[in-house]
Design a protein around this motif. Structure first.
Motif, short mmCIF file in Angstrom:
data_model
loop_
_atom_site.label_atom_id
_atom_site.label_comp_id
_atom_site.label_asym_id
_atom_site.label_seq_id
_atom_site.Cartn_x
_atom_site.Cartn_y
_atom_site.Cartn_z
N VAL A 1 0.82 -1.21 0.00
CA VAL A 1 0.00 0.00 0.00
C VAL A 1 0.85 1.26 0.00
O VAL A 1 0.32 2.37 0.02
CB VAL A 1 -0.95 0.02 1.21
CG1 VAL A 1 -1.90 -1.17 1.16
CG2 VAL A 1 -0.17 0.05 2.52
N GLY A 2 2.19 1.08 -0.01
CA GLY A 2 3.06 2.25 -0.02
C GLY A 2 3.24 2.84 1.36
O GLY A 2 2.63 2.39 2.34
N PRO A 3 4.06 3.90 1.46
CA PRO A 3 4.40 4.47 2.78
C PRO A 3 3.43 5.53 3.27
O PRO A 3 3.59 6.02 4.39
CB PRO A 3 5.77 5.10 2.51
CG PRO A 3 5.69 5.54 1.08
CD PRO A 3 4.86 4.51 0.37
N ASP A 4 2.42 5.88 2.48
CA ASP A 4 1.59 7.04 2.87
C ASP A 4 0.11 6.77 2.62
O ASP A 4 -0.61 7.61 2.09
CB ASP A 4 2.04 8.28 2.09
CG ASP A 4 1.59 9.58 2.75
OD1 ASP A 4 1.36 9.56 3.98
OD2 ASP A 4 1.46 10.59 2.05
N PRO B 1 -12.63 9.27 3.26
CA PRO B 1 -12.00 8.45 2.21
C PRO B 1 -10.48 8.40 2.39
O PRO B 1 -9.89 9.22 3.08
CB PRO B 1 -12.38 9.18 0.92
CG PRO B 1 -13.60 9.98 1.27
CD PRO B 1 -13.42 10.37 2.70
N PHE B 2 -9.86 7.40 1.74
CA PHE B 2 -8.42 7.23 1.83
C PHE B 2 -7.72 7.79 0.60
O PHE B 2 -8.31 7.89 -0.49
CB PHE B 2 -8.08 5.74 1.99
CG PHE B 2 -8.28 5.23 3.39
CD1 PHE B 2 -7.21 5.04 4.24
CD2 PHE B 2 -9.55 4.95 3.87
CE1 PHE B 2 -7.39 4.58 5.54
CE2 PHE B 2 -9.75 4.49 5.15
CZ PHE B 2 -8.66 4.31 5.99
N GLU B 3 -6.44 8.16 0.79
CA GLU B 3 -5.61 8.60 -0.32
C GLU B 3 -4.19 8.13 -0.09
O GLU B 3 -3.80 7.78 1.03
CB GLU B 3 -5.63 10.12 -0.47
CG GLU B 3 -4.94 10.87 0.65
CD GLU B 3 -4.88 12.37 0.40
OE1 GLU B 3 -5.59 12.84 -0.50
OE2 GLU B 3 -4.12 13.05 1.11
N GLY B 4 -3.41 8.10 -1.18
CA GLY B 4 -2.00 7.70 -1.08
C GLY B 4 -1.79 6.22 -0.92
O GLY B 4 -0.69 5.78 -0.59
#
Length: 517
Positions: A419-422, A461-464
């Motif tokens: 999911v990446g670092p952010d 909502p989610f981002e990154g």
């Protein structure tokens, strides 16, 4: 109406304090204290992470303190100063911003210790006024004796600058005889820079969290604490038996010291006089320096993820509390409102401990993730509203925090998902928790004694999310709760407060509570 207001106002105001004020065990020096004073000073080196890199900064902490005190006597440090010398490399950033002056607000953690017991106090809002920044190295400079800056800033050789922050700090008392010490610990600096025209630079400042360099003797002062005689209950009379023990938690015998009560009572009388001409002038605000103190505690609990049909454990989260930032008594309405604030602290960061949870995404797919709740914005607000016209003094406490949720270490059906670092919520969300209790006898949730707080939160909502693909819609669909039907229920249990003014108290050091489902 006026008669009722006067009757309510004449009730002893120091009993109308609510749960938060119960632990404010006197922050005004005792009128009978006449101990000799000492001017104490300690020079320390602090490690500070500046944009230019890690720097060692010279810090001198000074205060005037008594040499001796009795057990339970309130000790207020006087003439407090924190002088921070910033080296040229740390100042280079501000020169690049065309800054002309630099000011600071310092927050110093001070460890109060007697015997093997200790508690941290927060010396907050120590302020250094704007001072002229020195010419960069190699500049024309000024002649000797010129350009010493404004206020309490001083230029140092080779282009450094000393900012001296001063202000009032909470008092402390010790409950056990012996050698008590005060020792500086962590130091937080909020630096603000202005241009020659007096406008904020862009960016306007810098926040720096510093720690004492290892291998130093950090003691600021030692105070000899002499034993005293605590008041005792009268012996039973003829034919009487000892009273049965009270199963409820005990309250302090005195909510506030005599000198503070006298001042509050004087304000009450002044308000009564004002009521003669203006019946609407009932609310009275008590100056915070009379009642403010710091405390520590832990909270733990569970948060439901409504869409995932599961719950995630929260904490135990360490909390730094500043009690009684504002105190308003309204005798006309028979209410007392107390405002306090709290910051979470996990390894020096404003967040709850990361927690790993497993849910069934969309009802059938096992998903495991590490969830971190970060606190953003100002400290969380604690507001206690107490009704004083009933014998039990019922009260409602509301805790409001701004949080950001981060996700990491995600696995779906046992397979890692990058999911990446952010990966985080696109904006902070508000977590509101409420607790209900009464002061007499103590029951339910009280800020001083702790208890259960419950509430709901809407998850944005989610981002990154996603290292190689956009996973935002998946987490938004699975977790976010834009509507009331998908509210996420939270239940937290707070332990009793360990108050800085009583490091020997039964709740120090703070305990970790057992969360309730």
């Amino acid at each position: 109406m006026t008669v009722d207001a006067r009757a309510a106002a004449r009730r002893p105001i120091h009993w109308a304090v609510g749960g938060a004020l119960v632990v404010a065990t006197a922050l005004v020096p005792s009128a009978e204290s006449a101990a000799a004073e000492q001017t104490s000073e300690v020079a320390l080196r602090y490690a500070c992470p500046f944009p230019s890199g890690p720097e060692e900064v010279d810090v001198v902490v000074s205060a005037v303190l008594p040499t001796t005190a009795r057990t339970g006597e309130e000790i207020r440090p006087d003439q407090v100063a924190v002088a921070v010398t910033l080296p040229p490399t740390a100042l280079a950033r501000f020169a690049d911003l065309d800054a002309a002056t630099l000011s600071a607000v310092a927050r110093l953690t001070v460890r109060n210790t007697v015997g093997d017991r200790s508690a941290d106090a927060s010396w907050q809002d120590l302020t250094a006024p704007p001072a002229d920044l020195p010419e960069p190295a190699g500049g024309e400079g000024e002649s000797e004796g010129e350009g010493e800056g404004q206020g309490q800033g001083e230029r140092e050789g080779e282009g450094g600058l000393t900012l001296t922050a001063t202000g009032d700090v909470p008092s402390v008392s010790f409950g056990t005889p012996g050698r008590a010490t005060l020792a500086p610990a962590a130091l937080a600096l909020s630096l603000s820079s202005l241009t020659e025209a007096g406008e904020p630079t862009v960016p306007p400042g810098l926040d720096v969290a510093c720690e004492p360099a290892p291998g130093q003797e950090t003691e600021l002062a030692a105070i000899t604490i002499r034993g005293g005689t605590a008041p005792t209950a009268p012996a039973p009379g003829p034919g009487e038996s000892d009273p049965a023990p009270d199963p409820t938690p005990t309250r302090p015998a005195e909510g506030l010291p005599p000198s503070t009560r006298e001042k509050i009572d004087a304000l009450t009388e002044k308000r009564l006089e004002a009521l003669e001409d203006d019946p609407g002038s009932c609310p009275i605000e008590i100056p915070p320096e009379w009642v403010m103190t710091t405390a520590e505690t832990y909270a733990a609990g569970y948060a439901n993820a409504a869409k995932l049909d599961g719950a995630a454990a929260l904490g135990p989260a360490f909390m730094k509390v500043v009690l009684n930032k504002r105190y308003i008594n309204d005798s006309c309405a028979s209410t007392v409102d107390v405002s306090s604030e709290v910051d979470f602290d996990y390894e020096g960061r404003r967040q709850l401990p990361p927690t790993k949870a497993t849910f069934l995404s969309y009802g059938f797919m096992p998903t495991t993730a590490t969830m971190t709740l970060e606190q953003v914005g100002p400290p969380a607000a604690i507001h206690t509203h107490t009704v004083t016209n009933t014998p039990t003094y019922p009260e409602e406490t509301t805790v409001t925090a701004q949080l950001v949720m981060r996700l990491s270490d995600v696995e779906v059906n046992g397979v890692p998902l990058d999911v990446g670092p952010d990966c985080r919520t696109e904006r902070p969300f508000e977590q509101v928790l409420k607790g209900y209790g009464q002061s007499y006898p103590p029951a339910g949730y009280l800020v001083a004694y702790g208890g259960t707080l419950t509430g709901y939160a809407h998850i944005p909502p989610f981002e990154g999310c996603g290292a190689t693909e956009d996973l935002d819609p998946i987490f938004t669909s699975a977790i976010s709760s834009p509507g009331k039907k998908a509210d996420n229920y939270t239940k937290m249990t707070q332990a009793p407060l360990c108050v800085a003014t009583n490091p020997e108290g039964p709740d120090c050091p703070p305990r970790k509570p057992k969360p309730e489902r």
